[in-house]
Design a protein around this motif. Sequence first.
Motif, PDB file in Angstrom:
ATOM      1  N   LYS A  54      -1.997   2.878  -9.200  1.00 15.51           N
ATOM      2  CA  LYS A  54      -1.631   4.280  -9.002  1.00 15.51           C
ATOM      3  C   LYS A  54      -2.821   5.221  -9.201  1.00 15.51           C
ATOM      4  O   LYS A  54      -2.863   6.303  -8.627  1.00 15.51           O
ATOM      5  N   GLN A  55      -3.786   4.807 -10.019  1.00 11.68           N
ATOM      6  CA  GLN A  55      -4.986   5.620 -10.245  1.00 11.68           C
ATOM      7  C   GLN A  55      -6.040   5.382  -9.167  1.00 11.68           C
ATOM      8  O   GLN A  55      -7.109   5.972  -9.215  1.00 11.68           O
ATOM      9  N   GLY A  56      -5.736   4.504  -8.229  1.00 13.16           N
ATOM     10  CA  GLY A  56      -6.681   4.203  -7.162  1.00 13.16           C
ATOM     11  C   GLY A  56      -7.807   3.290  -7.608  1.00 13.16           C
ATOM     12  O   GLY A  56      -8.831   3.188  -6.933  1.00 13.16           O
ATOM     13  N   LYS A  57      -7.611   2.631  -8.729  1.00 16.49           N
ATOM     14  CA  LYS A  57      -8.631   1.718  -9.252  1.00 16.49           C
ATOM     15  C   LYS A  57      -8.356   0.296  -8.789  1.00 16.49           C
ATOM     16  O   LYS A  57      -7.261  -0.021  -8.334  1.00 16.49           O
ATOM     17  N   ARG A  58      -9.354  -0.525  -8.947  1.00 17.13           N
ATOM     18  CA  ARG A  58      -9.248  -1.922  -8.532  1.00 17.13           C
ATOM     19  C   ARG A  58      -8.297  -2.678  -9.455  1.00 17.13           C
ATOM     20  O   ARG A  58      -8.411  -2.591 -10.674  1.00 17.13           O
ATOM     21  N   TYR A  83       2.128   3.241  -3.309  1.00 14.68           N
ATOM     22  CA  TYR A  83       1.335   4.280  -3.965  1.00 14.68           C
ATOM     23  C   TYR A  83       2.129   5.577  -4.094  1.00 14.68           C
ATOM     24  O   TYR A  83       1.957   6.326  -5.035  1.00 14.68           O
ATOM     25  N   ASN A 115       0.826  -1.213   0.000  1.00 12.90           N
ATOM     26  CA  ASN A 115       0.000   0.000   0.000  1.00 12.90           C
ATOM     27  C   ASN A 115       0.858   1.259   0.000  1.00 12.90           C
ATOM     28  O   ASN A 115       0.486   2.274  -0.574  1.00 12.90           O
TER      29      ASN A 115
END
Length: 100
Positions: free
Chosen positions: A84-88, A23, A20
Amino acid sequence: MPKILIYITAKIIWQFLFWNTDYNENRAHVHVGKRGTEHLCKIWLEPTVEVAQQGDLTDSQAKEVLAIASEYREKLLQQWTLFKQGKRVRMITVKKTKKK
């Protein structure tokens, strides 16, 4: 700590994952280990695939996971971008069987 790739061989199940805290890092990389590995191997995915830190892996194990990372580099980079885009991210499972 999303798992990205599970690579199953006859002897070892390799787990490729992102921490985590990754990121905040800009250079794409993945951490690799097997069950019970305390210090994971860190592999850079760009600009070339190379070992950043070997962790608890032996030289031959580090060479093996480096080859796997090279083979799946594009898929790992796609998952890095999503991460990095905060997507799954999606976990990929590969079961490698011996060739006859």
